[in-house]
Design a protein around this motif. Structure first.
Motif, PDB file in Angstrom:
ATOM      1  N   PRO A   1       0.818  -1.213   0.000  1.00  0.00           N
ATOM      2  CA  PRO A   1       0.000   0.000   0.000  1.00  0.00           C
ATOM      3  C   PRO A   1       0.850   1.260   0.000  1.00  0.00           C
ATOM      4  O   PRO A   1       1.989   1.251   0.458  1.00  0.00           O
ATOM      5  CB  PRO A   1      -0.779  -0.119   1.317  1.00  0.00           C
ATOM      6  N   TYR A   2       0.294   2.327  -0.518  1.00  0.00           N
ATOM      7  CA  TYR A   2       0.900   3.649  -0.419  1.00  0.00           C
ATOM      8  C   TYR A   2      -0.223   4.616  -0.070  1.00  0.00           C
ATOM      9  O   TYR A   2      -1.401   4.279  -0.156  1.00  0.00           O
ATOM     10  CB  TYR A   2       1.601   4.050  -1.726  1.00  0.00           C
ATOM     11  N   LEU A   3       0.147   5.802   0.310  1.00  0.00           N
ATOM     12  CA  LEU A   3      -0.838   6.751   0.819  1.00  0.00           C
ATOM     13  C   LEU A   3      -1.085   7.862  -0.189  1.00  0.00           C
ATOM     14  O   LEU A   3      -0.133   8.439  -0.726  1.00  0.00           O
ATOM     15  CB  LEU A   3      -0.343   7.351   2.139  1.00  0.00           C
ATOM     16  N   GLY A   4      -2.352   8.148  -0.455  1.00  0.00           N
ATOM     17  CA  GLY A   4      -2.685   9.290  -1.294  1.00  0.00           C
ATOM     18  C   GLY A   4      -2.445   9.047  -2.770  1.00  0.00           C
ATOM     19  O   GLY A   4      -2.524   7.918  -3.272  1.00  0.00           O
ATOM     20  N   ASN A   5      -2.108  10.106  -3.465  1.00  0.00           N
ATOM     21  CA  ASN A   5      -1.940  10.089  -4.913  1.00  0.00           C
ATOM     22  C   ASN A   5      -0.618   9.427  -5.284  1.00  0.00           C
ATOM     23  O   ASN A   5       0.453   9.868  -4.879  1.00  0.00           O
ATOM     24  CB  ASN A   5      -1.976  11.529  -5.446  1.00  0.00           C
ATOM     25  N   LYS A   6      -0.702   8.379  -6.084  1.00  0.00           N
ATOM     26  CA  LYS A   6       0.501   7.652  -6.494  1.00  0.00           C
ATOM     27  C   LYS A   6       1.423   8.520  -7.350  1.00  0.00           C
ATOM     28  O   LYS A   6       2.638   8.256  -7.430  1.00  0.00           O
ATOM     29  CB  LYS A   6       0.104   6.390  -7.260  1.00  0.00           C
ATOM     30  N   GLN A   7       0.878   9.552  -7.987  1.00  0.00           N
ATOM     31  CA  GLN A   7       1.674  10.367  -8.903  1.00  0.00           C
ATOM     32  C   GLN A   7       2.872  10.993  -8.201  1.00  0.00           C
ATOM     33  O   GLN A   7       3.943  11.137  -8.802  1.00  0.00           O
ATOM     34  CB  GLN A   7       0.807  11.456  -9.534  1.00  0.00           C
ATOM     35  N   LEU A   8       2.710  11.387  -6.940  1.00  0.00           N
ATOM     36  CA  LEU A   8       3.838  11.956  -6.197  1.00  0.00           C
ATOM     37  C   LEU A   8       4.990  10.963  -6.127  1.00  0.00           C
ATOM     38  O   LEU A   8       6.158  11.335  -6.315  1.00  0.00           O
ATOM     39  CB  LEU A   8       3.397  12.341  -4.780  1.00  0.00           C
ATOM     40  N   LEU A   9       4.681   9.688  -5.912  1.00  0.00           N
ATOM     41  CA  LEU A   9       5.717   8.666  -5.816  1.00  0.00           C
ATOM     42  C   LEU A   9       6.315   8.356  -7.195  1.00  0.00           C
ATOM     43  O   LEU A   9       7.513   8.104  -7.308  1.00  0.00           O
ATOM     44  CB  LEU A   9       5.129   7.405  -5.181  1.00  0.00           C
ATOM     45  N   ILE A  10       5.479   8.391  -8.214  1.00  0.00           N
ATOM     46  CA  ILE A  10       5.998   8.214  -9.579  1.00  0.00           C
ATOM     47  C   ILE A  10       6.960   9.347  -9.924  1.00  0.00           C
ATOM     48  O   ILE A  10       8.048   9.123 -10.468  1.00  0.00           O
ATOM     49  CB  ILE A  10       4.838   8.155 -10.585  1.00  0.00           C
ATOM     50  N   ASP A  11       6.574  10.579  -9.584  1.00  0.00           N
ATOM     51  CA  ASP A  11       7.440  11.734  -9.850  1.00  0.00           C
ATOM     52  C   ASP A  11       8.746  11.616  -9.064  1.00  0.00           C
ATOM     53  O   ASP A  11       9.812  12.008  -9.566  1.00  0.00           O
ATOM     54  CB  ASP A  11       6.724  13.025  -9.468  1.00  0.00           C
ATOM     55  N   LEU A  12       8.672  11.089  -7.863  1.00  0.00           N
ATOM     56  CA  LEU A  12       9.880  10.891  -7.049  1.00  0.00           C
ATOM     57  C   LEU A  12      10.856   9.977  -7.784  1.00  0.00           C
ATOM     58  O   LEU A  12      12.050  10.295  -7.929  1.00  0.00           O
ATOM     59  CB  LEU A  12       9.477  10.289  -5.702  1.00  0.00           C
ATOM     60  N   VAL A  13      10.344   8.830  -8.223  1.00  0.00           N
ATOM     61  CA  VAL A  13      11.212   7.842  -8.882  1.00  0.00           C
ATOM     62  C   VAL A  13      11.772   8.385 -10.185  1.00  0.00           C
ATOM     63  O   VAL A  13      12.975   8.270 -10.454  1.00  0.00           O
ATOM     64  CB  VAL A  13      10.437   6.529  -9.131  1.00  0.00           C
ATOM     65  N   THR A  14      10.918   8.996 -11.006  1.00  0.00           N
ATOM     66  CA  THR A  14      11.398   9.473 -12.307  1.00  0.00           C
ATOM     67  C   THR A  14      12.385  10.630 -12.144  1.00  0.00           C
ATOM     68  O   THR A  14      13.320  10.772 -12.946  1.00  0.00           O
ATOM     69  CB  THR A  14      10.218   9.903 -13.190  1.00  0.00           C
ATOM     70  N   SER A  15      12.207  11.453 -11.120  1.00  0.00           N
ATOM     71  CA  SER A  15      13.172  12.532 -10.880  1.00  0.00           C
ATOM     72  C   SER A  15      14.547  11.957 -10.555  1.00  0.00           C
ATOM     73  O   SER A  15      15.571  12.444 -11.048  1.00  0.00           O
ATOM     74  CB  SER A  15      12.699  13.423  -9.725  1.00  0.00           C
ATOM     75  N   ALA A  16      14.566  10.921  -9.725  1.00  0.00           N
ATOM     76  CA  ALA A  16      15.841  10.299  -9.367  1.00  0.00           C
ATOM     77  C   ALA A  16      16.516   9.675 -10.575  1.00  0.00           C
ATOM     78  O   ALA A  16      17.739   9.765 -10.739  1.00  0.00           O
ATOM     79  CB  ALA A  16      15.606   9.233  -8.289  1.00  0.00           C
ATOM     80  N   VAL A  17      15.715   9.068 -11.441  1.00  0.00           N
ATOM     81  CA  VAL A  17      16.267   8.380 -12.618  1.00  0.00           C
ATOM     82  C   VAL A  17      16.728   9.385 -13.671  1.00  0.00           C
ATOM     83  O   VAL A  17      17.729   9.165 -14.361  1.00  0.00           O
ATOM     84  CB  VAL A  17      15.205   7.423 -13.213  1.00  0.00           C
ATOM     85  N   ASN A  18      16.029  10.507 -13.775  1.00  0.00           N
ATOM     86  CA  ASN A  18      16.315  11.473 -14.841  1.00  0.00           C
ATOM     87  C   ASN A  18      17.303  12.560 -14.432  1.00  0.00           C
ATOM     88  O   ASN A  18      17.340  13.630 -15.034  1.00  0.00           O
ATOM     89  CB  ASN A  18      15.008  12.113 -15.320  1.00  0.00           C
ATOM     90  N   GLY A  19      18.083  12.291 -13.402  1.00  0.00           N
ATOM     91  CA  GLY A  19      19.172  13.197 -13.067  1.00  0.00           C
ATOM     92  C   GLY A  19      18.805  14.374 -12.200  1.00  0.00           C
ATOM     93  O   GLY A  19      19.521  15.379 -12.191  1.00  0.00           O
ATOM     94  N   ASP A  20      17.691  14.281 -11.457  1.00  0.00           N
ATOM     95  CA  ASP A  20      17.311  15.366 -10.554  1.00  0.00           C
ATOM     96  C   ASP A  20      17.049  14.788  -9.159  1.00  0.00           C
ATOM     97  O   ASP A  20      15.921  14.835  -8.654  1.00  0.00           O
ATOM     98  CB  ASP A  20      16.067  16.091 -11.074  1.00  0.00           C
ATOM     99  N   PRO A  21      18.093  14.261  -8.531  1.00  0.00           N
ATOM    100  CA  PRO A  21      17.899  13.637  -7.215  1.00  0.00           C
ATOM    101  C   PRO A  21      17.471  14.626  -6.137  1.00  0.00           C
ATOM    102  O   PRO A  21      16.825  14.238  -5.166  1.00  0.00           O
ATOM    103  CB  PRO A  21      19.268  13.033  -6.905  1.00  0.00           C
ATOM    104  N   GLY A  22      17.825  15.888  -6.305  1.00  0.00           N
ATOM    105  CA  GLY A  22      17.385  16.891  -5.340  1.00  0.00           C
ATOM    106  C   GLY A  22      15.872  16.999  -5.309  1.00  0.00           C
ATOM    107  O   GLY A  22      15.262  17.095  -4.239  1.00  0.00           O
TER     108      GLY A  22
END
Length: 254
Positions: free
Chosen positions: A60-81
């Motif tokens: 399970p995760y809490l709330g809108n999954k999009q926030l977590l998707i954005d987290l992962v894609t940011s890390a992968v696409n060179g924006d770990p900050g």
């Protein structure tokens, strides 16, 4: 450079091999090169990215999954900050939900200790009661159908009559529902209360799902789930930190 195979990355991330392939197809991993034999050649970076995706996106995760998707894609696409910022936003969201749940339980415990929560001038019919509590008539009927309360009736016309006792109970039910607890969990707690067990009602709300026979009720055991989600949110922050450290190590020296 150490090369990992799909099954090794899957084992490290705690997911199926097909899930790793899905991560790659959905952009949750950096592009994966292939060897001369056509096999995927995953690096340590891919392995850590897969761990991040598994932590962030598994149910399970809490709330809108999009926030977590954005987290992962940011890390992968060179924006770990940005990924770290999203991770802290998610942690804050979980902590807010946990605070709501804890407050609802304190409200419940106050009611269970005998403190009056509602003093109505006279008993109300269902339409008046719904307006008084700012909820729908259907919600009141649904809670009654599910056994959360029994409403006395006028002996003359058989209309439901809600008095201060019913309103106190309904306020507890409403707050627990709004804070994420399932009707089944609330019913178990109220059954314990009605049988004279007015202490440890927190435990009655948090019976593990496997013990209550309803494996699909994610809102059962809700407070314990929020505690677990908070711990997982902290691990997300640590995992983003690992990716940042790994990226720093892989930078060519100047």
């Amino acid at each position: 450079m150490v090369i990992f195979r799909t099954h090794e990355v899957a084992k490290a991330a705690g997911v199926h091999e097909n899930t790793i392939r899905q991560y790659e197809a959905q952009g949750f991993l950096s592009p994966v090169p292939r060897g001369t034999n056509g096999y995927r050649e995953y690096s340590l970076l891919h392995l850590e990215q897969a761990r991040l995706a598994s932590l962030a996106l598994r149910w399970p995760y809490l709330g809108n999954k999009q926030l977590l998707i954005d987290l992962v894609t940011s890390a992968v696409n060179g924006d770990p900050g940005m990924a770290m910022e999203y991770a802290y936003q998610y942690l804050a969201h979980v902590r807010v939900e946990r605070t709501y749940a804890e407050s609802a339980i304190e409200f419940l415990e106050r009611w269970a200790a005998g403190h009056v929560l509602d003093v109505s001038a006279h008993p109300m019919r269902i339409q008046q009661a719904a307006r008084h509590l700012n909820i729908s008539i259907d919600m009141l009927r649904n809670w009654e159908r599910n056994g959360l309360l029994t409403v006395p009736r006028d002996p003359n016309n058989h209309y439901r009559l809600y008095g201060s006792a019913e309103f106190g109970r309904l306020r507890v039910i409403r707050m627990l529902v709004q804070c994420g607890f399932s009707l089944m969990a609330i019913l178990r707690m109220l059954e314990a209360f009605d049988s004279g067990k007015t202490s440890n009602l927190r435990e009655a709300l948090n019976v593990p799902v496997e013990d209550c026979g309803d494996i699909n009720a994610i809102a059962d055991n809700w407070l314990n789930k929020l505690v677990a989600l908070e711990e997982r949110a902290k691990r997300l922050i640590e995992q983003v930190g690992r990716l940042i450290e790994l990226s720093q190590m892989q930078k060519p020296s100047t």
